[in-house]
Scaffold this active site. Structure first.
Site, PDB file in Angstrom:
ATOM      1  N   TRP A  63       0.798  -1.220   0.000  1.00  0.00           N
ATOM      2  CA  TRP A  63       0.000   0.000   0.000  1.00  0.00           C
ATOM      3  C   TRP A  63       0.831   1.270   0.000  1.00  0.00           C
ATOM      4  O   TRP A  63       0.289   2.360  -0.119  1.00  0.00           O
ATOM      5  CB  TRP A  63      -0.878   0.022   1.276  1.00  0.00           C
ATOM      6  CG  TRP A  63      -0.073  -0.464   2.463  1.00  0.00           C
ATOM      7  CD1 TRP A  63      -0.022  -1.741   2.930  1.00  0.00           C
ATOM      8  CD2 TRP A  63       0.859   0.286   3.249  1.00  0.00           C
ATOM      9  NE1 TRP A  63       0.892  -1.840   3.969  1.00  0.00           N
ATOM     10  CE2 TRP A  63       1.444  -0.610   4.186  1.00  0.00           C
ATOM     11  CE3 TRP A  63       1.278   1.625   3.255  1.00  0.00           C
ATOM     12  CZ2 TRP A  63       2.401  -0.211   5.116  1.00  0.00           C
ATOM     13  CZ3 TRP A  63       2.238   2.014   4.172  1.00  0.00           C
ATOM     14  CH2 TRP A  63       2.785   1.095   5.094  1.00  0.00           C
ATOM     15  N   ASN A  64       2.148   1.178   0.197  1.00  0.00           N
ATOM     16  CA  ASN A  64       2.894   2.420   0.463  1.00  0.00           C
ATOM     17  C   ASN A  64       3.036   3.315  -0.769  1.00  0.00           C
ATOM     18  O   ASN A  64       3.137   4.530  -0.634  1.00  0.00           O
ATOM     19  CB  ASN A  64       4.257   2.114   1.103  1.00  0.00           C
ATOM     20  CG  ASN A  64       5.153   1.306   0.206  1.00  0.00           C
ATOM     21  OD1 ASN A  64       4.687   0.570  -0.658  1.00  0.00           O
ATOM     22  ND2 ASN A  64       6.447   1.419   0.399  1.00  0.00           N
ATOM     23  N   CYS A  92      10.378   1.547   1.298  1.00  0.00           N
ATOM     24  CA  CYS A  92      11.310   0.433   1.509  1.00  0.00           C
ATOM     25  C   CYS A  92      12.762   0.884   1.418  1.00  0.00           C
ATOM     26  O   CYS A  92      13.630   0.282   2.035  1.00  0.00           O
ATOM     27  CB  CYS A  92      11.027  -0.673   0.498  1.00  0.00           C
ATOM     28  SG  CYS A  92      11.057  -0.085  -1.179  1.00  0.00           S
ATOM     29  N   GLU A 149      10.434  -8.186  -4.312  1.00  0.00           N
ATOM     30  CA  GLU A 149      10.906  -6.861  -3.876  1.00  0.00           C
ATOM     31  C   GLU A 149      10.496  -6.737  -2.425  1.00  0.00           C
ATOM     32  O   GLU A 149       9.339  -6.436  -2.121  1.00  0.00           O
ATOM     33  CB  GLU A 149      10.244  -5.756  -4.721  1.00  0.00           C
ATOM     34  CG  GLU A 149      10.608  -5.776  -6.189  1.00  0.00           C
ATOM     35  CD  GLU A 149      11.952  -5.122  -6.474  1.00  0.00           C
ATOM     36  OE1 GLU A 149      12.670  -4.734  -5.535  1.00  0.00           O
ATOM     37  OE2 GLU A 149      12.290  -5.012  -7.663  1.00  0.00           O
ATOM     38  N   LEU A 150      11.418  -6.990  -1.510  1.00  0.00           N
ATOM     39  CA  LEU A 150      11.046  -7.118  -0.094  1.00  0.00           C
ATOM     40  C   LEU A 150      11.580  -5.940   0.738  1.00  0.00           C
ATOM     41  O   LEU A 150      11.973  -4.918   0.199  1.00  0.00           O
ATOM     42  CB  LEU A 150      11.536  -8.470   0.430  1.00  0.00           C
ATOM     43  CG  LEU A 150      11.094  -9.673  -0.426  1.00  0.00           C
ATOM     44  CD1 LEU A 150      11.636 -10.970   0.129  1.00  0.00           C
ATOM     45  CD2 LEU A 150       9.575  -9.743  -0.545  1.00  0.00           C
TER      46      LEU A 150
HETATM   47  P1  NAD Z   1       2.933  -7.015   3.592  1.00  0.00           P
HETATM   48  O1  NAD Z   1       3.905  -7.978   3.056  1.00  0.00           O
HETATM   49  O2  NAD Z   1       2.209  -7.340   4.845  1.00  0.00           O
HETATM   50  O3  NAD Z   1       1.822  -6.656   2.507  1.00  0.00           O
HETATM   51  C1  NAD Z   1       2.172  -6.353   1.175  1.00  0.00           C
HETATM   52  C2  NAD Z   1       1.062  -6.770   0.246  1.00  0.00           C
HETATM   53  O4  NAD Z   1       0.962  -8.159   0.299  1.00  0.00           O
HETATM   54  C3  NAD Z   1      -0.318  -6.219   0.633  1.00  0.00           C
HETATM   55  O5  NAD Z   1      -1.032  -5.879  -0.508  1.00  0.00           O
HETATM   56  C4  NAD Z   1      -0.969  -7.369   1.330  1.00  0.00           C
HETATM   57  O6  NAD Z   1      -2.374  -7.345   1.161  1.00  0.00           O
HETATM   58  C5  NAD Z   1      -0.366  -8.528   0.572  1.00  0.00           C
HETATM   59  N1  NAD Z   1      -0.366  -9.764   1.320  1.00  0.00           N
HETATM   60  C6  NAD Z   1      -0.338  -9.958   2.648  1.00  0.00           C
HETATM   61  N2  NAD Z   1      -0.413 -11.274   2.926  1.00  0.00           N
HETATM   62  C7  NAD Z   1      -0.486 -11.913   1.734  1.00  0.00           C
HETATM   63  C8  NAD Z   1      -0.591 -13.254   1.340  1.00  0.00           C
HETATM   64  N3  NAD Z   1      -0.617 -14.248   2.243  1.00  0.00           N
HETATM   65  N4  NAD Z   1      -0.662 -13.526   0.017  1.00  0.00           N
HETATM   66  C9  NAD Z   1      -0.630 -12.548  -0.891  1.00  0.00           C
HETATM   67  N5  NAD Z   1      -0.535 -11.253  -0.584  1.00  0.00           N
HETATM   68  C10 NAD Z   1      -0.454 -10.943   0.709  1.00  0.00           C
HETATM   69  O7  NAD Z   1       3.750  -5.688   3.712  1.00  0.00           O
HETATM   70  P2  NAD Z   1       3.390  -4.380   4.460  1.00  0.00           P
HETATM   71  O8  NAD Z   1       3.973  -4.438   5.823  1.00  0.00           O
HETATM   72  O9  NAD Z   1       1.970  -4.052   4.305  1.00  0.00           O
HETATM   73  O10 NAD Z   1       4.248  -3.393   3.513  1.00  0.00           O
HETATM   74  C11 NAD Z   1       5.467  -2.958   3.830  1.00  0.00           C
HETATM   75  C12 NAD Z   1       6.598  -3.883   3.414  1.00  0.00           C
HETATM   76  O11 NAD Z   1       6.738  -3.865   2.009  1.00  0.00           O
HETATM   77  C13 NAD Z   1       7.913  -3.406   3.973  1.00  0.00           C
HETATM   78  O12 NAD Z   1       8.662  -4.487   4.429  1.00  0.00           O
HETATM   79  C14 NAD Z   1       8.566  -2.755   2.785  1.00  0.00           C
HETATM   80  O13 NAD Z   1       9.962  -2.641   2.861  1.00  0.00           O
HETATM   81  C15 NAD Z   1       8.112  -3.620   1.678  1.00  0.00           C
HETATM   82  N6  NAD Z   1       8.234  -2.929   0.395  1.00  0.00           N
HETATM   83  C16 NAD Z   1       9.240  -3.304  -0.441  1.00  0.00           C
HETATM   84  C17 NAD Z   1       9.423  -2.647  -1.646  1.00  0.00           C
HETATM   85  C18 NAD Z   1      10.522  -3.043  -2.600  1.00  0.00           C
HETATM   86  O14 NAD Z   1      10.428  -2.697  -3.768  1.00  0.00           O
HETATM   87  N7  NAD Z   1      11.553  -3.749  -2.176  1.00  0.00           N
HETATM   88  C19 NAD Z   1       8.574  -1.601  -2.011  1.00  0.00           C
HETATM   89  C20 NAD Z   1       7.540  -1.257  -1.134  1.00  0.00           C
HETATM   90  C21 NAD Z   1       7.381  -1.940   0.067  1.00  0.00           C
END
Ligand code: NAD
Length: 481
Positions: A154-155, A287, A253-254
């Site tokens: 969502w960010n 991130c 992309e974590l």
């Molecule tokens: P999250 O992993 O909880 O959620 C991310 C997305 O995944 C959401 O849309 C969520 O609905 C979905 N999701 C959650 N559980 C799922 C599942 N079991 N199956 C499929 N989809 C699922 O992350 P968050 O805490 O909401 O977001 C922040 C994280 O994302 C941070 O760790 C950040 O660093 C990372 N991020 C990484 C990048 C990158 O490009 N490396 C960019 C943006 C955000």
């Protein structure tokens, strides 16, 4: 599409907007008030099956559409997004909390990404390789990998969406994307622009619902050939396991926990200014946000003083207020997590060097906070904060700074500030990060790969590598008889 404020049809399946057939209603919350402003029904199993079959059918036709024709449609979609940019930015702010100025930049950036991939797809070349066998023509062919499934955080509701969708579609793939249920409107608006630009039905499907149910359902199908994800390490791990069932290729992309090293000969004013700019943009929910500030002990006090001076420019308020420079956090989870991290650091001996003020509100506000004397065992130096907290620690030698910087399993972004040319070269070599920036915060650009090492994932969402992520390589050998 999004006609009423209360009930939105944000599922986009086989070219049509609709409400989900699932049982659960999901509320969309304005982080500035903590109140729901819209709701929708989650996608049910039949919606997901419909998305899968339309994705399968659309892929067969889209993969053979010429790159020029794909480019035309993508560019038209980009123009439509720009025409609707202000509307999209307002929705983006309302569902994510970020300041309107940041939403406007994000929408414009998403179009730059789209335009880059529209162009780049014309450069998907194969090659002919001379053979040792007389009469044998050896060809290497690049083709779209197949229907793709994507999950994004969502960010950056526009940019995260576009990085996956633009590259996949430009490459000739179809894609089913599940953006975050917390920010569904932006993705739906962008999907509307693709539809209006003439993208054939089924090339893009957008679904929302229970993330776990959706990812299991889509991964159980034999239709997708690739899974691409932007989000946390924890969810990345789950998706890698799911992807292994049908041997899907993956791009991950974590998370990250970026070091920001200020060496003794750094331009301190620049570093202090960029700490504020980088740490409080989007409330630190980025991130690649700098999140561990390592400062040479000889300049520590001067640096902290300059940072506090600069911090006076941070104005926390609703994103819709044009004077706001930092909005509320995107959800209540982030406020809880940031509170825990600050409390933990203070209980272990850290001090608050500066904290901003927040409005009286039921919204998800968290005061931007700068901590100093943060001990090594503070959780904030270990866990990605994903919030507006800047922990500052000091170091005495470059070796020590590199050791601290490379200590964690993450390896997304890394920043360093120095005017020493030899040290600049060494930083580039030593930092265990997919993206290292020296005397700048600039790491992401449409034409550049966006990459992580270690727990920050693999693959790329930017540059030509981001297109290659949606291609597969075959060889065709022809013997003349
Ligand atoms: P999250 O992993 O909880 O959620 C991310 C997305 O995944 C959401 O849309 C969520 O609905 C979905 N999701 C959650 N559980 C799922 C599942 N079991 N199956 C499929 N989809 C699922 O992350 P968050 O805490 O909401 O977001 C922040 C994280 O994302 C941070 O760790 C950040 O660093 C990372 N991020 C990484 C990048 C990158 O490009 N490396 C960019 C943006 C955000």
């Amino acid at each position: 599409m999004i006609d009423t404020i209360n009930s939105i049809e944000c599922q986009f399946i086989d070219g049509k907007f609709q409400d989900g057939s699932g049982e659960q209603k999901i509320d969309v919350i304005d982080p500035a008030t903590g109140l729901a402003f819209a709701s929708f029904n989650e996608a049910g199993a039949e919606d997901l099956d419909h998305a899968l079959t339309s994705s399968f059918d659309a892929f067969k036709a889209w993969r053979i559409v010429s790159a020029r024709k794909r480019q035309d449609i993508l560019l038209r979609a980009g123009d439509l997004i720009l025409e609707r940019a202000e509307e999209i930015a307002v929705d983006l702010t309302r569902e994510s909390g970020k300041p309107l100025a940041e939403s406007r930049v994000e929408v414009a950036t998403s179009v730059e990404i789209l335009r880059f991939y529209a162009e780049e797809a014309k450069r998907i070349y194969g090659r002919t390789v001379p053979s040792a066998t007389p009469g044998l023509a050896q060809r290497v062919v690049q083709e779209p990998v197949g229907p793709v499934i994507a999950f994004v955080a969502w960010n950056f509701p526009a940019v995260n969406f576009m990085r996956k969708v633009a590259a996949a579609i430009a490459a000739g793939c179809s894609i089913i994307i599940k953006p975050s249920e917390e920010t569904p409107v932006t993705g739906a608006r962008i999907a509307g622009a693709f539809r209006d630009a003439g993208l054939p039905d089924g090339v893009l499907n957008v679904v929302y619902g229970s993330p776990d149910v959706i990812s299991r359902h889509l991964c159980a199908s034999s239709i997708p050939r690739k899974l691409t994800f932007t989000g946390s390490v924890a969810v990345g791990r789950q998706l890698i396991k799911l992807a292994s069932e049908n041997l899907l290729r993956t791009t991950m992309e974590l998370g990250g926990h970026a070091p920001f090293i200020v060496f003794k000969d750094a331009d301190i004013d620049l570093a202090a200014k960029l700490l504020i700019a980088g740490k409080f943009r989007n409330g630190g929910q980025v991130c690649v946000a700098p999140s561990r500030f390592l400062v040479h002990s000889s300049i520590h006090n001067t640096f902290v003083g300059k940072v506090i001076e600069q911090a006076g420019s941070v104005r926390v308020g609703p994103g819709s207020d044009e004077t706001t420079t930092m909005g509320p956090l995107a959800n209540a989870r982030r406020v809880e997590q940031c509170t825990l991290l600050v409390d933990d650091a203070l209980s272990k001996g850290a001090k608050v060097a500066w904290a901003g003020t927040i409005p009286e509100s039921d919204g998800y506000y968290f005061a931007p906070t700068i901590l100093e004397d943060v001990p090594e065992n503070a959780q904030i130096l270990i866990d990605e904060p994903f919030g507006p907290i800047a922990p500052i620690v000091s170091f005495t030698t470059a070796d020590e700074a590199f050791e601290i910087a490379n200590r964690l399993p993450y390896g997304l972004a890394a920043y360093a500030f120095t005017s020493d040319q030899k040290l600049i070269r060494r930083i580039g070599e030593e930092m265990q990060a997919g993206m290292t920036a020296i005397n700048t915060l600039q790491v992401a650009a449409p034409e550049m790969p966006f990459v992580g090492l270690g727990w920050s994932g693999w693959g790329s969402d930017g540059g030509p590598e981001g297109l290659a992520a949606f291609l597969t390589t075959r060889i065709v050998n022809e013997a003349i008889v």
